[in-house]
Motif scaffolding. Structure first.
Motif, mmCIF file in Angstrom:
data_model
loop_
_atom_site.group_PDB
_atom_site.id
_atom_site.type_symbol
_atom_site.label_atom_id
_atom_site.label_comp_id
_atom_site.label_asym_id
_atom_site.label_seq_id
_atom_site.Cartn_x
_atom_site.Cartn_y
_atom_site.Cartn_z
ATOM 1 N N PRO A 1 0.809 -1.234 0.000
ATOM 2 C CA PRO A 1 0.000 0.000 0.000
ATOM 3 C C PRO A 1 0.832 1.269 0.000
ATOM 4 N N ALA A 2 1.987 1.250 0.653
ATOM 5 C CA ALA A 2 2.798 2.458 0.772
ATOM 6 C C ALA A 2 3.230 2.996 -0.580
ATOM 7 N N VAL A 3 3.374 2.120 -1.563
ATOM 8 C CA VAL A 3 3.814 2.526 -2.894
ATOM 9 C C VAL A 3 2.721 3.280 -3.635
ATOM 10 N N HIS A 4 1.477 3.006 -3.320
ATOM 11 C CA HIS A 4 0.354 3.558 -4.082
ATOM 12 C C HIS A 4 -0.316 4.754 -3.421
ATOM 13 N N PHE A 5 -0.049 5.011 -2.143
ATOM 14 C CA PHE A 5 -0.754 6.074 -1.454
ATOM 15 C C PHE A 5 -0.158 7.447 -1.761
ATOM 16 N N ASP A 6 -1.035 8.440 -1.853
ATOM 17 C CA ASP A 6 -0.659 9.822 -2.111
ATOM 18 C C ASP A 6 -0.962 10.650 -0.858
ATOM 19 N N PHE A 7 0.006 11.445 -0.412
ATOM 20 C CA PHE A 7 -0.145 12.170 0.850
ATOM 21 C C PHE A 7 -1.338 13.121 0.823
ATOM 22 N N LEU A 8 -1.443 13.944 -0.237
ATOM 23 C CA LEU A 8 -2.568 14.892 -0.323
ATOM 24 C C LEU A 8 -3.886 14.150 -0.421
ATOM 25 N N GLY A 9 -3.907 13.057 -1.177
ATOM 26 C CA GLY A 9 -5.132 12.272 -1.309
ATOM 27 C C GLY A 9 -5.596 11.713 0.017
ATOM 28 N N ILE A 10 -4.655 11.228 0.833
ATOM 29 C CA ILE A 10 -5.011 10.684 2.145
ATOM 30 C C ILE A 10 -5.442 11.791 3.093
ATOM 31 N N PHE A 11 -4.776 12.949 3.031
ATOM 32 C CA PHE A 11 -5.134 14.073 3.889
ATOM 33 C C PHE A 11 -6.568 14.527 3.618
ATOM 34 N N LEU A 12 -6.912 14.691 2.334
ATOM 35 C CA LEU A 12 -8.276 15.085 1.983
ATOM 36 C C LEU A 12 -9.282 13.999 2.349
ATOM 37 N N LEU A 13 -8.845 12.764 2.250
ATOM 38 C CA LEU A 13 -9.707 11.656 2.642
ATOM 39 C C LEU A 13 -10.120 11.775 4.102
ATOM 40 N N LEU A 14 -9.176 12.118 4.952
ATOM 41 C CA LEU A 14 -9.443 12.187 6.386
ATOM 42 C C LEU A 14 -10.329 13.371 6.758
ATOM 43 N N ILE A 15 -10.152 14.507 6.065
ATOM 44 C CA ILE A 15 -10.896 15.699 6.471
ATOM 45 C C ILE A 15 -12.106 15.988 5.586
ATOM 46 N N ALA A 16 -12.107 15.478 4.340
ATOM 47 C CA ALA A 16 -13.209 15.754 3.416
ATOM 48 C C ALA A 16 -14.031 14.522 3.082
ATOM 49 N N GLY A 17 -13.492 13.333 3.412
ATOM 50 C CA GLY A 17 -14.251 12.113 3.196
ATOM 51 C C GLY A 17 -13.929 11.374 1.928
ATOM 52 N N PHE A 18 -13.108 11.995 1.053
ATOM 53 C CA PHE A 18 -12.757 11.298 -0.188
ATOM 54 C C PHE A 18 -11.403 11.784 -0.662
ATOM 55 N N GLY A 19 -10.607 10.852 -1.191
ATOM 56 C CA GLY A 19 -9.276 11.196 -1.668
ATOM 57 C C GLY A 19 -8.899 10.329 -2.849
ATOM 58 N N TRP A 20 -7.613 10.117 -3.031
ATOM 59 C CA TRP A 20 -7.156 9.333 -4.169
ATOM 60 C C TRP A 20 -5.810 8.701 -3.861
ATOM 61 N N ALA A 21 -5.449 7.726 -4.666
ATOM 62 C CA ALA A 21 -4.131 7.113 -4.599
ATOM 63 C C ALA A 21 -3.250 7.710 -5.698
ATOM 64 N N ARG A 22 -1.977 7.345 -5.704
ATOM 65 C CA ARG A 22 -1.077 7.817 -6.742
ATOM 66 C C ARG A 22 -1.423 7.146 -8.073
ATOM 67 N N PRO A 23 -1.664 7.938 -9.115
ATOM 68 C CA PRO A 23 -1.978 7.333 -10.415
ATOM 69 C C PRO A 23 -0.809 6.506 -10.936
ATOM 70 N N VAL A 24 -1.122 5.421 -11.599
ATOM 71 C CA VAL A 24 -0.091 4.577 -12.205
ATOM 72 C C VAL A 24 0.298 5.160 -13.557
ATOM 73 N N PRO A 25 1.580 5.443 -13.779
ATOM 74 C CA PRO A 25 2.000 5.967 -15.090
ATOM 75 C C PRO A 25 1.961 4.870 -16.149
ATOM 76 N N VAL A 26 1.346 5.177 -17.271
ATOM 77 C CA VAL A 26 1.220 4.218 -18.365
ATOM 78 C C VAL A 26 1.660 4.882 -19.663
ATOM 79 N N ASN A 27 2.522 4.221 -20.398
ATOM 80 C CA ASN A 27 2.954 4.699 -21.711
ATOM 81 C C ASN A 27 2.310 3.818 -22.775
ATOM 82 N N ARG A 28 1.230 4.302 -23.343
ATOM 83 C CA ARG A 28 0.463 3.516 -24.306
ATOM 84 C C ARG A 28 1.247 3.205 -25.580
ATOM 85 N N ASP A 29 2.322 3.965 -25.841
ATOM 86 C CA ASP A 29 3.125 3.718 -27.040
ATOM 87 C C ASP A 29 3.834 2.365 -26.985
#
Length: 227
Positions: free
Chosen positions: A55-83
């Motif tokens: 989990p530590a690899v995927h969590f985003d600090f700002l996303g977790i902070f907003l999750l705790l105080i606003a009720g919803f956040g996000w994880a770190r997006p996975v970079p994808v190179n479609r080429d």
């Protein structure tokens, strides 16, 4: 303690259950993206250590902070190179779709386990002891959250998976025009989860739909187990 209760979106005594459920939901979601991209020939996420269930690899600090105080956040997006894909459009759609589908699968599995625990008498319906109460809180949270994340991520707005899917299935000329709004993706996302007027047309209907899915799957599995 009162200060924390006022600051946090979730009740302090239930916060551990939300965090565990979110940790599993976010981790599996991002892992699914990374694994699918790697299997389709894109090593970007693999080289960055994202093809993992840590989990530590995927969590985003700002996303977790907003999750705790606003009720919803996000994880770190996975970079994808479609080429790097042999069939960029088709494989990009699959890579984007496996994230929400992983949450759908987690919600269904959670409902299956919860129904089995109830039907086989491991826990009782009213939660007469603290262990039963904890199980009820966790599974209700886990199931609802995963169904909600599945539906929410399918909204066709950046940076959500639904937008990535839409941009790949539309004609290239139309997709190119859509990319103009990508620079506003974070602002759009924050408005959806914070501004009440936007919540009324996104968060609330999706929450209600996720709640109905939870009930339907629980009833289905209870019926299957002889309820």
């Amino acid at each position: 303690m009162e200060f924390l209760d006022q600051l946090l979106f979730y009740p302090l005594d239930q916060l551990p259950f939300y965090l565990i459920a979110l940790m599993i939901a976010f981790t599996v979601h991002e892992f699914a993206h990374a694994y699918a991209a790697y299997k389709f020939g894109d090593p970007t996420a693999k080289m960055l250590g994202r093809v993992t269930l840590n989990p530590a690899v995927h969590f985003d600090f700002l996303g977790i902070f907003l999750l705790l105080i606003a009720g919803f956040g996000w994880a770190r997006p996975v970079p994808v190179n479609r080429d790097n894909f042999s069939r960029p459009r088709r494989m990009s759609v699959i890579v984007s779709a496996v994230g929400p589908l992983s949450n759908l699968a987690l919600g269904i599995v959670g409902a299956l386990i919860y129904a089995a625990l109830y039907q086989f008498g491991v826990i009782d319906a009213v939660g007469t002891n603290r262990v039963d109460q904890a199980v009820h809180i966790f599974f209700n949270t886990f199931i609802l959250l995963n169904f909600f994340l599945c539906l929410f991520n399918l909204i066709p707005l950046p940076p959500l998976d639904g937008y990535r899917i839409l941009s790949e299935v539309l004609p290239p000329r139309v997709s190119a025009r859509l990319r103009v709004i990508e620079q506003w993706s974070i602002l759009i996302f924050l408005m959806i989860i914070i501004v009440p007027a936007f919540q009324a047309h996104t968060i609330r209907p999706l929450y209600n739909a996720a709640h109905m899915l939870s009930i339907e799957f629980l009833n289905l599995f209870i019926l299957l187990f002889g309820g």
